[in-house]
Design an enzyme around this catalytic site. Structure first.
Site: not given
Length: 328
Positions: A28, A272
């Protein structure tokens, strides 16, 4: 401009300025940076000019291929797996959570090292280069030592309450008093003296990357600061204190427009990354969470200012306005 099929309809294409990238082994962070690099159209244009020799371990070559694919037919997957494997061979490992600013700087440095066209690699670096002057002034004799250097991202300290980008910028350029055990050697006095230390701007880049230092080491552990940091869509450097500029600073175009925001969700242990980027043509904001892409608004971008349990802005990408944009 690329197209992506709407999640809700397989018949009507949705015109978006971004392409989603699947998450491959905790990618990510890299996925998000690729979205910002794709939105930095000047970088892709420069890489397209480069006639590179083949090399699976060559980061700028693989980046060029990804950025070209991200501009192309969405039915053909962007080859970011090759880019991820290339980074892995260059010590940015797959399957490990990374810091976005560290990976960003690593990619820029690897481009500088691995491009055989040194003039073009220098042009790319200069696009991001923040030229600064560091100074050290003796408080006893007032003599000043200076040294010129550069940064590729501007690291801004934030306080554990409400912050504004303007305040963070002002704090960055404030001088510090060095006394007691922190005294520095003065060549003129030939001994250690209390000193004043600071940084001044010499040249502002075309692309200004700002890194908000949200992670702080405290008592042997790292924690994330979720406090608010407000930032504008347009920032004018001419409005910060004059003490932030060196004597040889001569730029007249100091107004910048935000075009990408790297967002971090979670804490220092498990997090994230996602991104907001602004379309080059219609100026609309879009949001990318790995393979999921959707249209967004400035109000949604503003929700990344901070707050417990929210995704918080971690890196800000500003583009210097052209004279035409500034006058308009």
């Amino acid at each position: 401009m690329s197209y992506r099929w709407s999640f809700f309809s397989l018949r009507l294409p949705t015109r978006l300025g971004m392409r989603g990238l699947p998450n491959c082994q905790l990618s990510c962070c890299v996925n998000t940076l690729l979205q910002t690099f794709s939105a930095t159209w000047e970088l892709a244009d420069l890489l397209v000019k480069w006639e590179a020799a083949a090399g699976s371990g060559n980061v700028p070559l693989q980046l060029k291929r990804v950025l070209v694919a991200m501009r192309g037919d969405p039915s053909h997957p962007a080859p970011h797996r090759d880019f991820l494997n290339c980074l892995d061979r260059n010590c940015i490992r797959l399957g490990i959570q990374h810091d976005a600013d560290e990976v960003f700087l690593s990619i820029l440095n690897l481009m500088q090292q691995q491009m055989d066209d040194k003039d073009l690699s220098l042009e790319i670096q200069n696009m991001y280069k923040i030229s600064v002057e560091t100074y050290l002034q003796c408080l006893r004799c007032n003599s000043i030592q200076t040294q010129n250097s550069y940064l590729l991202s501007l690291p801004l300290h934030i306080k554990e309450d409400h912050n504004s980008l303007e305040d963070c910028m002002t704090s960055f350029f404030e001088h510090q008093e060095l006394t007691d055990i922190n005294c520095c050697f003065c060549p003129k006095c030939e001994t250690k003296r209390p000193s004043r230390q600071g940084v001044r701007l010499r040249v502002l880049p075309h692309i200004l990357c700002i890194y908000l230092k949200r992670f702080r080491n405290m008592r042997g552990s790292t924690r994330k600061l979720d406090c608010s940091v407000t930032f504008p869509e347009t920032f004018d450097f001419s409005e910060i204190p004059k003490e932030a500029f060196s004597a040889d600073f001569t730029q007249s175009d100091c107004r910048y427009t935000l075009y990408a925001v790297v967002v971090h969700s979670g804490n220092s242990v498990c997090g994230h990354y996602t991104a907001y980027v602004r379309d080059r043509v219609n100026k609309h904001w879009h949001y990318a969470d790995d393979s999921h892409v959707q249209q967004a608004s400035w109000e949604e971008v503003q929700k990344t200012y901070g707050g417990h349990g929210r995704g918080t802005a971690y890196m800000l990408m500003y583009r210097r306005n052209t004279k035409e944009e500034f006058s308009g």
